[in-house]
Design a protein around this motif. Structure first.
Motif, PDB file in Angstrom:
ATOM      1  N   GLY A  27       0.817  -1.204   0.000  1.00 31.84           N
ATOM      2  CA  GLY A  27       0.000   0.000   0.000  1.00 31.84           C
ATOM      3  C   GLY A  27       0.850   1.254   0.000  1.00 31.84           C
ATOM      4  O   GLY A  27       2.014   1.231   0.408  1.00 31.84           O
ATOM      5  N   GLY A  75      -4.447   1.525  13.147  1.00 30.31           N
ATOM      6  CA  GLY A  75      -4.425   2.960  13.382  1.00 30.31           C
ATOM      7  C   GLY A  75      -3.077   3.504  12.926  1.00 30.31           C
ATOM      8  O   GLY A  75      -2.649   3.225  11.803  1.00 30.31           O
ATOM      9  N   ILE A 124       0.652   3.283  12.866  1.00 34.52           N
ATOM     10  CA  ILE A 124       1.678   2.273  13.127  1.00 34.52           C
ATOM     11  C   ILE A 124       3.022   2.817  12.648  1.00 34.52           C
ATOM     12  O   ILE A 124       3.110   3.418  11.572  1.00 34.52           O
ATOM     13  CB  ILE A 124       1.358   0.949  12.390  1.00 34.52           C
ATOM     14  CG1 ILE A 124      -0.094   0.507  12.646  1.00 34.52           C
ATOM     15  CG2 ILE A 124       2.350  -0.144  12.782  1.00 34.52           C
ATOM     16  CD1 ILE A 124      -0.468   0.216  14.077  1.00 34.52           C
ATOM     17  N   THR A 167       5.863   2.730  10.830  1.00 35.52           N
ATOM     18  CA  THR A 167       6.562   2.083   9.708  1.00 35.52           C
ATOM     19  C   THR A 167       7.036   3.168   8.733  1.00 35.52           C
ATOM     20  O   THR A 167       6.722   4.349   8.897  1.00 35.52           O
ATOM     21  CB  THR A 167       5.635   1.121   8.930  1.00 35.52           C
ATOM     22  OG1 THR A 167       4.665   1.916   8.218  1.00 35.52           O
ATOM     23  CG2 THR A 167       4.916   0.145   9.851  1.00 35.52           C
ATOM     24  N   GLN A 220       4.904   6.184   7.133  1.00 39.05           N
ATOM     25  CA  GLN A 220       4.605   7.451   7.808  1.00 39.05           C
ATOM     26  C   GLN A 220       5.479   8.578   7.258  1.00 39.05           C
ATOM     27  O   GLN A 220       6.701   8.440   7.207  1.00 39.05           O
ATOM     28  CB  GLN A 220       4.852   7.331   9.321  1.00 39.05           C
ATOM     29  CG  GLN A 220       4.013   6.265  10.002  1.00 39.05           C
ATOM     30  CD  GLN A 220       2.530   6.601  10.018  1.00 39.05           C
ATOM     31  OE1 GLN A 220       2.120   7.732   9.720  1.00 39.05           O
ATOM     32  NE2 GLN A 220       1.721   5.617  10.346  1.00 39.05           N
TER      33      GLN A 220
HETATM   34  P1  NAP Z   1       5.394   0.190   4.391  1.00 44.10           P
HETATM   35  O1  NAP Z   1       6.227   0.013   5.609  1.00 44.10           O
HETATM   36  O2  NAP Z   1       5.553   1.418   3.579  1.00 44.10           O
HETATM   37  O3  NAP Z   1       5.596  -1.103   3.459  1.00 44.10           O
HETATM   38  C1  NAP Z   1       4.929  -1.161   2.243  1.00 44.10           C
HETATM   39  C2  NAP Z   1       5.189  -2.504   1.609  1.00 44.10           C
HETATM   40  O4  NAP Z   1       4.394  -2.586   0.411  1.00 44.10           O
HETATM   41  C3  NAP Z   1       6.635  -2.709   1.191  1.00 44.10           C
HETATM   42  O5  NAP Z   1       6.941  -4.077   1.375  1.00 44.10           O
HETATM   43  C4  NAP Z   1       6.615  -2.350  -0.309  1.00 44.10           C
HETATM   44  O6  NAP Z   1       7.619  -2.999  -1.065  1.00 44.10           O
HETATM   45  C5  NAP Z   1       5.260  -2.879  -0.685  1.00 44.10           C
HETATM   46  N1  NAP Z   1       4.700  -2.257  -1.884  1.00 44.10           N
HETATM   47  C6  NAP Z   1       4.360  -0.951  -2.068  1.00 44.10           C
HETATM   48  N2  NAP Z   1       3.857  -0.787  -3.306  1.00 44.10           N
HETATM   49  C7  NAP Z   1       3.878  -2.014  -3.899  1.00 44.10           C
HETATM   50  C8  NAP Z   1       3.501  -2.494  -5.180  1.00 44.10           C
HETATM   51  N3  NAP Z   1       2.966  -1.688  -6.107  1.00 44.10           N
HETATM   52  N4  NAP Z   1       3.694  -3.814  -5.446  1.00 44.10           N
HETATM   53  C9  NAP Z   1       4.215  -4.645  -4.521  1.00 44.10           C
HETATM   54  N5  NAP Z   1       4.581  -4.252  -3.291  1.00 44.10           N
HETATM   55  C10 NAP Z   1       4.429  -2.946  -3.003  1.00 44.10           C
HETATM   56  O7  NAP Z   1       3.832   0.112   4.752  1.00 44.10           O
HETATM   57  P2  NAP Z   1       3.092  -0.458   6.073  1.00 44.10           P
HETATM   58  O8  NAP Z   1       2.962   0.639   7.051  1.00 44.10           O
HETATM   59  O9  NAP Z   1       3.685  -1.745   6.476  1.00 44.10           O
HETATM   60  O10 NAP Z   1       1.633  -0.693   5.473  1.00 44.10           O
HETATM   61  C11 NAP Z   1       1.165  -1.999   5.132  1.00 44.10           C
HETATM   62  C12 NAP Z   1      -0.334  -1.887   4.846  1.00 44.10           C
HETATM   63  O11 NAP Z   1      -1.010  -1.447   6.028  1.00 44.10           O
HETATM   64  C13 NAP Z   1      -0.692  -0.873   3.749  1.00 44.10           C
HETATM   65  O12 NAP Z   1      -1.777  -1.361   3.001  1.00 44.10           O
HETATM   66  C14 NAP Z   1      -1.118   0.353   4.531  1.00 44.10           C
HETATM   67  O13 NAP Z   1      -2.003   1.166   3.808  1.00 44.10           O
HETATM   68  C15 NAP Z   1      -1.786  -0.309   5.729  1.00 44.10           C
HETATM   69  N6  NAP Z   1      -1.853   0.575   6.898  1.00 44.10           N
HETATM   70  C16 NAP Z   1      -0.720   1.046   7.480  1.00 44.10           C
HETATM   71  C17 NAP Z   1      -0.824   1.900   8.584  1.00 44.10           C
HETATM   72  C18 NAP Z   1       0.370   2.475   9.269  1.00 44.10           C
HETATM   73  O14 NAP Z   1       0.166   3.378  10.125  1.00 44.10           O
HETATM   74  N7  NAP Z   1       1.586   2.024   9.007  1.00 44.10           N
HETATM   75  C19 NAP Z   1      -2.090   2.258   9.060  1.00 44.10           C
HETATM   76  C20 NAP Z   1      -3.212   1.750   8.438  1.00 44.10           C
HETATM   77  C21 NAP Z   1      -3.084   0.903   7.360  1.00 44.10           C
HETATM   78  P3  NAP Z   1       9.103  -2.342  -1.277  1.00 44.10           P
HETATM   79  O15 NAP Z   1       9.852  -2.630   0.016  1.00 44.10           O
HETATM   80  O16 NAP Z   1       9.688  -3.067  -2.447  1.00 44.10           O
HETATM   81  O17 NAP Z   1       8.908  -0.880  -1.511  1.00 44.10           O
END
Ligand code: NAP
Length: 245
Positions: free
Chosen positions: A90, A189, A191, A193, A196
């Protein structure tokens, strides 16, 4: 008995990486999809292997249909038929009010967070549903509390994209409930990572009900629970992991 095979879309960093590591500890073999960060994906693969599981990293863009199909095929070829799927990939896009956002940002976010999520969910059902010759399984889609609170001032398009995830989980879970597939959502909520923007965690922390942000491991616990047989009658649910936000 053969080991469960978990494919994680976006498993190289953040919540997806935490899910992969915990799955390795809980007896899954894990396929770690990533888009660009091969080093991070390799580190996650090593961690799963160190826990005794088999693991493979698979590059591919889960906004692109052909990549999604190839990723599922490569995961099955390397580890055996996929039995569990988690959609973690995402993006948010640059923060702004909606009236300042570009169409490019809005389309890019919807492309991966909603259209890509739908195509991944479709592919999961094609492979897992007993109606399609599969053996059943479980799916968890990462939504967000933004779908409920709207993302005003920062990312209305992201909130709208995640509201689509909420709807697809309800509808698809009902479609395949008699076909051995459970589909649930997790709505985190704030998180801590890489997703942000700089300074956001510090700015929001004092405003959060628990006085702190969440950690990726805390979300992974919820995801692994929903994937497990302990959640055998939980289907079409949306579990908030938001510290009361
Ligand atoms: P993150 O740390 O930015 O990690 C994103 C991951 O998605 C990475 O492994 C990235 O791969 C991969 N990715 C991004 N675009 C992609 C694509 N087009 N194809 C394949 N892989 C792709 O994000 P996160 O915080 O873990 O978020 C994970 C999920 O939880 C997301 O859907 C996000 O919207 C949701 N979420 C997060 C939060 C929060 O506060 N963190 C809150 C609510 C919901 P690369 O390493 O290769 O870039």
């Amino acid at each position: 008995m053969s080991r469960p095979v978990l494919l994680i879309a976006g498993g190289s960093r953040g919540i997806g990486a935490a899910c992969a590591r915990l799955a390795g500890e809980r007896g899954y073999d894990v396929a770690v999809n990533y888009k660009t960060n091969a080093n991070a994906a390799a580190g996650v693969v090593d961690a799963v292997k160190a826990a005794g599981g088999q693991a493979v990293a698979i590059a591919g863009d889960v906004a692109v249909e052909a990549d999604i199909i190839r990723i599922f095929d490569e995961a099955a070829a390397a580890l055996g038929p996929v039995t569990h799927f988690v959609h973690c990939a995402g993006i948010i896009g640059d923060a702004s009010r909606l009236d300042e956002a570009s169409a490019q940002t809005i389309r890019a976010v919807l492309d991966i967070n909603t259209v890509g999520a739908l195509l991944c969910l479709r592919e999961s059902v094609r492979r897992l549903s007993t109606k399609n010759g599969g053996k059943g399984g479980a799916v968890v889609m990462l939504s967000s509390m933004a779908a409920t609170i709207g993302g005003g001032g920062e990312c209305v398009w992201y909130a709208a994209a995640k509201a689509g995830v909420d709807a697809m989980v309800v509808g698809a879970s009902r479609e395949v409930a008699k076909e051995g597939v459970r589909i649930n959502a997790v709505s985190p909520g704030v998180i801590d990572t890489d997703i942000q923007p700089p300074g956001r965690v510090e700015r929001l922390t004092p405003l959060l009900p628990m006085g702190r942000v969440g950690q990726a491991d805390e979300v992974a616990e919820a995801v692994l629970f929903l994937l497990s047989d302990a959640a055998s009658y939980i289907n079409g649910a949306n579990l908030r992991v938001s510290g009361a936000r």
